[in-house]
Design a protein around this motif. Sequence first.
Motif, PDB file in Angstrom:
ATOM      1  N   GLY A   1     -34.200   3.783 -29.467  1.00  0.00           N
ATOM      2  CA  GLY A   1     -34.340   2.525 -30.179  1.00  0.00           C
ATOM      3  C   GLY A   1     -34.545   1.364 -29.245  1.00  0.00           C
ATOM      4  N   LEU A   2     -34.382   0.182 -29.813  1.00  0.00           N
ATOM      5  CA  LEU A   2     -34.543  -1.060 -29.071  1.00  0.00           C
ATOM      6  C   LEU A   2     -33.173  -1.627 -28.713  1.00  0.00           C
ATOM      7  CD1 LEU A   2     -36.263  -3.516 -28.092  1.00  0.00           C
ATOM      8  CD2 LEU A   2     -36.067  -4.401 -30.436  1.00  0.00           C
ATOM      9  N   VAL A   3     -33.006  -2.005 -27.461  1.00  0.00           N
ATOM     10  CA  VAL A   3     -31.729  -2.555 -27.012  1.00  0.00           C
ATOM     11  C   VAL A   3     -32.008  -3.671 -26.008  1.00  0.00           C
ATOM     12  CG1 VAL A   3     -31.482  -0.860 -25.141  1.00  0.00           C
ATOM     13  CG2 VAL A   3     -29.447  -1.937 -26.110  1.00  0.00           C
ATOM     14  N   GLN A   4     -31.114  -4.634 -25.955  1.00  0.00           N
ATOM     15  CA  GLN A   4     -31.268  -5.733 -24.999  1.00  0.00           C
ATOM     16  C   GLN A   4     -30.817  -5.297 -23.608  1.00  0.00           C
ATOM     17  OE1 GLN A   4     -29.100  -9.106 -26.546  1.00  0.00           O
ATOM     18  NE2 GLN A   4     -30.796  -9.695 -27.887  1.00  0.00           N
ATOM     19  N   PRO A   5     -31.341  -5.938 -22.581  1.00  0.00           N
ATOM     20  CA  PRO A   5     -30.876  -5.624 -21.217  1.00  0.00           C
ATOM     21  C   PRO A   5     -29.360  -5.753 -21.118  1.00  0.00           C
ATOM     22  CG  PRO A   5     -32.834  -6.994 -21.126  1.00  0.00           C
ATOM     23  CD  PRO A   5     -32.439  -6.934 -22.573  1.00  0.00           C
TER      24      PRO A   5
ATOM     25  N   SER B   1     -25.632  -0.332 -19.261  1.00  0.00           N
ATOM     26  CA  SER B   1     -26.245  -1.308 -18.345  1.00  0.00           C
ATOM     27  C   SER B   1     -27.754  -1.112 -18.275  1.00  0.00           C
ATOM     28  CB  SER B   1     -25.632  -1.201 -16.950  1.00  0.00           C
ATOM     29  OG  SER B   1     -24.233  -1.419 -17.000  1.00  0.00           O
ATOM     30  N   LEU B   2     -28.356  -0.955 -19.419  1.00  0.00           N
ATOM     31  CA  LEU B   2     -29.786  -0.653 -19.472  1.00  0.00           C
ATOM     32  C   LEU B   2     -30.627  -1.808 -18.948  1.00  0.00           C
ATOM     33  CD1 LEU B   2     -29.774   1.258 -22.836  1.00  0.00           C
ATOM     34  CD2 LEU B   2     -30.729   2.138 -20.701  1.00  0.00           C
ATOM     35  N   LYS B   3     -31.720  -1.439 -18.311  1.00  0.00           N
ATOM     36  CA  LYS B   3     -32.629  -2.400 -17.698  1.00  0.00           C
ATOM     37  C   LYS B   3     -34.018  -2.230 -18.314  1.00  0.00           C
ATOM     38  CE  LYS B   3     -30.201  -1.838 -13.286  1.00  0.00           C
ATOM     39  NZ  LYS B   3     -30.352  -1.494 -11.850  1.00  0.00           N
ATOM     40  N   PRO B   4     -34.836  -3.260 -18.262  1.00  0.00           N
ATOM     41  CA  PRO B   4     -36.198  -3.136 -18.803  1.00  0.00           C
ATOM     42  C   PRO B   4     -36.968  -1.959 -18.200  1.00  0.00           C
ATOM     43  CG  PRO B   4     -35.686  -5.437 -18.410  1.00  0.00           C
ATOM     44  CD  PRO B   4     -34.543  -4.645 -17.848  1.00  0.00           C
ATOM     45  N   GLU B   5     -36.710  -1.657 -16.942  1.00  0.00           N
ATOM     46  CA  GLU B   5     -37.412  -0.537 -16.309  1.00  0.00           C
ATOM     47  C   GLU B   5     -36.954   0.827 -16.812  1.00  0.00           C
ATOM     48  OE1 GLU B   5     -35.847  -3.088 -14.787  1.00  0.00           O
ATOM     49  OE2 GLU B   5     -34.819  -2.420 -12.950  1.00  0.00           O
ATOM     50  N   ASP B   6     -35.937   0.862 -17.640  1.00  0.00           N
ATOM     51  CA  ASP B   6     -35.533   2.117 -18.278  1.00  0.00           C
ATOM     52  C   ASP B   6     -36.378   2.408 -19.526  1.00  0.00           C
ATOM     53  OD1 ASP B   6     -32.147   1.217 -17.567  1.00  0.00           O
ATOM     54  OD2 ASP B   6     -33.371   2.699 -16.509  1.00  0.00           O
ATOM     55  N   THR B   7     -37.214   1.480 -19.900  1.00  0.00           N
ATOM     56  CA  THR B   7     -38.070   1.668 -21.066  1.00  0.00           C
ATOM     57  C   THR B   7     -39.020   2.842 -20.852  1.00  0.00           C
ATOM     58  OG1 THR B   7     -37.995  -0.666 -21.706  1.00  0.00           O
ATOM     59  CG2 THR B   7     -39.886   0.615 -22.473  1.00  0.00           C
ATOM     60  N   ALA B   8     -38.998   3.778 -21.781  1.00  0.00           N
ATOM     61  CA  ALA B   8     -39.815   4.993 -21.670  1.00  0.00           C
ATOM     62  C   ALA B   8     -39.594   5.853 -22.897  1.00  0.00           C
ATOM     63  CB  ALA B   8     -39.439   5.783 -20.422  1.00  0.00           C
TER      64      ALA B   8
ATOM     65  N   GLY C   1     -39.546  13.940 -28.032  1.00  0.00           N
ATOM     66  CA  GLY C   1     -39.444  12.643 -27.374  1.00  0.00           C
ATOM     67  C   GLY C   1     -38.884  11.575 -28.291  1.00  0.00           C
ATOM     68  N   THR C   2     -38.142  10.656 -27.695  1.00  0.00           N
ATOM     69  CA  THR C   2     -37.604   9.530 -28.441  1.00  0.00           C
ATOM     70  C   THR C   2     -37.799   8.262 -27.599  1.00  0.00           C
ATOM     71  OG1 THR C   2     -35.652   8.672 -29.622  1.00  0.00           O
ATOM     72  CG2 THR C   2     -35.224   9.858 -27.569  1.00  0.00           C
ATOM     73  N   GLN C   3     -38.262   7.218 -28.250  1.00  0.00           N
ATOM     74  CA  GLN C   3     -38.589   5.982 -27.535  1.00  0.00           C
ATOM     75  C   GLN C   3     -37.327   5.166 -27.270  1.00  0.00           C
ATOM     76  OE1 GLN C   3     -41.763   4.683 -26.462  1.00  0.00           O
ATOM     77  NE2 GLN C   3     -40.430   3.189 -25.440  1.00  0.00           N
ATOM     78  N   VAL C   4     -37.201   4.729 -26.026  1.00  0.00           N
ATOM     79  CA  VAL C   4     -36.153   3.780 -25.645  1.00  0.00           C
ATOM     80  C   VAL C   4     -36.843   2.535 -25.108  1.00  0.00           C
ATOM     81  CG1 VAL C   4     -34.274   3.292 -24.040  1.00  0.00           C
ATOM     82  CG2 VAL C   4     -34.424   5.542 -25.163  1.00  0.00           C
TER      83      VAL C   4
END
Length: 115
Positions: free
Chosen positions: A10-14, A84-91, A108-111
């Motif tokens: 899903g979608l999560v903030q940094p 502690s997710l970061k924008p570069e974890d988007t995949a 696959g699941t979108q993060v």
Amino acid sequence: QVQLVESGGGLVQPGGSLRLSCAASGTIPSINNMGWYRQAPGKQRELVAFIASGSRTNYLDHVKGRFTISRDDAKNTVTLQMSSLKPEDTAVYYCNAYIWGVDYWGQGTQVTVSS
């Protein structure tokens, strides 16, 4: 036939957290290794975390200390707790299971990590 089904993207903030789960179904005598891979747009798929049948784990350097992989052999599941997710974890994150010499993959699941 073995199937892997992922959930939890899903979608999560940094700075936020997400928990990915993967359940294996079918005729499964035992699962050797399980892991999570990810693939960002324009990049190669990379191993994020790995857990062996004896629970030995290994992590991509960029996620050490932030991600934790675990497995439940009774339920044939593997989980990836991400914090502690970061924008570069988007995949797109893919579940993998190595069973008796064969690699199986989830769909696959979108993060997405974005403010």
